[in-house]
Motif scaffolding. Structure first.
Motif, PDB file in Angstrom:
ATOM      1  N   GLY A  28       0.819  -1.272   0.075  1.00 57.08           N
ATOM      2  CA  GLY A  28       0.001   0.139  -0.105  1.00 57.08           C
ATOM      3  C   GLY A  28       0.714   1.206   0.020  1.00 57.08           C
ATOM      4  O   GLY A  28       0.342   2.439   0.123  1.00 57.08           O
ATOM      5  N   ASN A  29       1.986   1.078  -0.029  1.00 60.31           N
ATOM      6  CA  ASN A  29       3.124   2.397  -0.011  1.00 60.31           C
ATOM      7  C   ASN A  29       2.943   3.148  -1.507  1.00 60.31           C
ATOM      8  O   ASN A  29       2.625   2.173  -2.475  1.00 60.31           O
ATOM      9  N   LEU A  30       3.100   4.196  -1.476  1.00 61.75           N
ATOM     10  CA  LEU A  30       3.072   4.865  -2.809  1.00 61.75           C
ATOM     11  C   LEU A  30       4.341   5.063  -3.651  1.00 61.75           C
ATOM     12  O   LEU A  30       5.498   5.244  -3.281  1.00 61.75           O
ATOM     13  N   LEU A  31       3.905   4.798  -4.914  1.00 61.28           N
ATOM     14  CA  LEU A  31       5.209   4.757  -5.998  1.00 61.28           C
ATOM     15  C   LEU A  31       5.152   5.837  -6.934  1.00 61.28           C
ATOM     16  O   LEU A  31       3.651   5.781  -7.538  1.00 61.28           O
ATOM     17  N   PHE A  32       5.902   6.707  -7.340  1.00 64.20           N
ATOM     18  CA  PHE A  32       5.636   7.699  -8.196  1.00 64.20           C
ATOM     19  C   PHE A  32       6.969   7.469  -9.138  1.00 64.20           C
ATOM     20  O   PHE A  32       8.130   7.451  -8.778  1.00 64.20           O
ATOM     21  N   ASP A  33       6.458   7.035 -10.692  1.00 64.88           N
ATOM     22  CA  ASP A  33       7.672   6.790 -11.635  1.00 64.88           C
ATOM     23  C   ASP A  33       8.242   7.725 -12.137  1.00 64.88           C
ATOM     24  O   ASP A  33       7.577   8.617 -12.863  1.00 64.88           O
ATOM     25  N   TYR A  34       9.788   7.910 -12.087  1.00 65.22           N
ATOM     26  CA  TYR A  34      10.495   8.621 -12.924  1.00 65.22           C
ATOM     27  C   TYR A  34      10.999   8.283 -14.245  1.00 65.22           C
ATOM     28  O   TYR A  34      11.711   8.743 -14.899  1.00 65.22           O
ATOM     29  N   GLY A  35      10.757   6.887 -14.587  1.00 66.76           N
ATOM     30  CA  GLY A  35      11.281   6.448 -15.792  1.00 66.76           C
ATOM     31  C   GLY A  35      12.381   5.340 -15.426  1.00 66.76           C
ATOM     32  O   GLY A  35      12.442   4.328 -15.811  1.00 66.76           O
ATOM     33  N   ASP A  36      13.390   6.195 -14.892  1.00 65.27           N
ATOM     34  CA  ASP A  36      14.570   5.325 -14.346  1.00 65.27           C
ATOM     35  C   ASP A  36      14.634   5.184 -12.757  1.00 65.27           C
ATOM     36  O   ASP A  36      15.840   4.866 -12.323  1.00 65.27           O
ATOM     37  N   GLY A  37      13.647   5.430 -12.199  1.00 66.49           N
ATOM     38  CA  GLY A  37      13.731   5.156 -10.821  1.00 66.49           C
ATOM     39  C   GLY A  37      12.332   5.524 -10.052  1.00 66.49           C
ATOM     40  O   GLY A  37      11.293   6.004 -10.881  1.00 66.49           O
ATOM     41  N   MET A  38      12.150   5.448  -8.800  1.00 66.75           N
ATOM     42  CA  MET A  38      10.879   5.589  -8.189  1.00 66.75           C
ATOM     43  C   MET A  38      10.927   6.293  -7.094  1.00 66.75           C
ATOM     44  O   MET A  38      11.742   5.939  -6.233  1.00 66.75           O
ATOM     45  N   GLN A  67       0.809  26.985 -16.348  1.00 64.57           N
ATOM     46  CA  GLN A  67       1.897  27.186 -15.160  1.00 64.57           C
ATOM     47  C   GLN A  67       2.686  25.942 -14.942  1.00 64.57           C
ATOM     48  O   GLN A  67       1.816  24.561 -14.963  1.00 64.57           O
ATOM     49  N   VAL A  68       3.794  25.818 -14.829  1.00 68.96           N
ATOM     50  CA  VAL A  68       4.511  24.621 -14.402  1.00 68.96           C
ATOM     51  C   VAL A  68       5.042  24.761 -13.026  1.00 68.96           C
ATOM     52  O   VAL A  68       5.665  25.847 -12.682  1.00 68.96           O
ATOM     53  N   VAL A  69       4.790  23.769 -12.295  1.00 69.60           N
ATOM     54  CA  VAL A  69       5.273  23.936 -10.661  1.00 69.60           C
ATOM     55  C   VAL A  69       6.326  22.651 -10.619  1.00 69.60           C
ATOM     56  O   VAL A  69       6.100  21.470 -10.877  1.00 69.60           O
ATOM     57  N   ILE A  70       7.440  23.155 -10.460  1.00 74.50           N
ATOM     58  CA  ILE A  70       8.595  22.147 -10.380  1.00 74.50           C
ATOM     59  C   ILE A  70       8.945  22.015  -8.715  1.00 74.50           C
ATOM     60  O   ILE A  70       9.237  23.125  -8.075  1.00 74.50           O
ATOM     61  N   CYS A  71       8.732  20.825  -8.275  1.00 78.23           N
ATOM     62  CA  CYS A  71       8.884  20.401  -6.866  1.00 78.23           C
ATOM     63  C   CYS A  71      10.181  19.545  -6.598  1.00 78.23           C
ATOM     64  O   CYS A  71      10.694  18.905  -7.310  1.00 78.23           O
ATOM     65  N   ALA A  72      10.537  19.595  -5.543  1.00 81.67           N
ATOM     66  CA  ALA A  72      11.480  18.665  -4.740  1.00 81.67           C
ATOM     67  C   ALA A  72      11.345  17.177  -4.996  1.00 81.67           C
ATOM     68  O   ALA A  72      11.963  16.373  -4.906  1.00 81.67           O
ATOM     69  N   SER A  73      10.077  16.897  -4.691  1.00 79.79           N
ATOM     70  CA  SER A  73       9.503  15.592  -4.753  1.00 79.79           C
ATOM     71  C   SER A  73       7.898  15.707  -5.220  1.00 79.79           C
ATOM     72  O   SER A  73       7.373  16.494  -5.266  1.00 79.79           O
ATOM     73  N   ALA A  74       7.501  14.362  -5.645  1.00 84.26           N
ATOM     74  CA  ALA A  74       6.023  14.185  -5.792  1.00 84.26           C
ATOM     75  C   ALA A  74       5.207  14.460  -4.722  1.00 84.26           C
ATOM     76  O   ALA A  74       4.231  15.089  -4.784  1.00 84.26           O
TER      77      ALA A  74
END
Length: 211
Positions: A28-38, A67-74
């Motif tokens: 149940g932990n969350l995974l956010f896909d960066y393509g070459d890492g999670m 508008q583009v919001v660039i963040c330190a993490s998902a």
């Protein structure tokens, strides 16, 4: 609806916005896909990958993005939208990005290639690495050649044949703009009293736990 996000106080409308851009592991932990890492989030841990790519959420038709919001993490992106939702009216024109634990030249190249003439907001922590990331990104977005070095006792910024020196405590994008007499015109968002928006929602969700 994900129980972890609900426990953090993330409203259903925000969960619905981000739902296509994450999945859960077998626990149940969350995974956010960066393509070459999670990016991997559970209540006992939060791991952000080193990646050459961006995790993305929102409108991927870039011609429609305002508008583009660039963040330190998902998770920082989710936290930012939770706190800024009342001030935003056109969610369909939003694009969220996270480049992972460290910004690389590949990120700057991708931004200048794919997202010219957009409004940008940067959402990073108050720590030194977050402040350095903000200046690097802002310069890359404006296509200004700029280098940042750790000078030991100070942070050195090389820009337009000049070198500027800042103490670690006073270094920021705004401080650079003042001494260099230039204006990048990119907003950096930070919550009052907390290092990050993610820290803010954790503190509100678990008020009796000191981080």
């Amino acid at each position: 609806m994900h129980p972890f996000l609900s426990r953090l106080g993330v409203e259903p409308v925000i969960q619905e916005f981000f739902e296509p851009f994450y999945r859960a592991d077998e626990f149940g932990n969350l995974l956010f896909d960066y393509g070459d890492g999670m990016e991997h989030f559970g209540f006992a841990f939060h791991k952000v990958p080193l990646s050459r790519n961006f995790w993305m959420a929102g409108n991927r038709n870039f011609s429609q993005v305002r508008q583009v919001v660039i963040c330190a993490s998902a998770m920082e992106a989710v936290s930012w939208l939770k706190n800024k939702q009342a001030a935003l009216s056109l969610w369909e024109s939003l694009l969220f990005l996270s480049g992972g634990v460290r910004l690389l030249p590949a990120h700057s190249l991708w931004l200048t290639t794919h997202l010219q003439a957009k409004e940008f907001r940067l959402v990073f922590g108050r720590d030194l690495l977050g402040r350095m990331a903000e200046l690097k990104l802002a310069a890359a977005i404006r296509n200004w050649p700029l280098e940042i070095y750790d000078g030991g006792d100070c942070i050195l910024v090389s820009f337009r044949s000049r070198t500027f020196c800042f103490s670690q405590e006073k270094f920021s994008l705004n401080a650079f703009e003042k001494v260099a007499n230039c204006r990048l015109g990119i907003r950096c968002d930070k919550p009052k009293g907390y290092d990050s928006f993610f820290d803010l929602i954790k503190a509100n969700a678990f008020p009796n736990i000191q981080s």
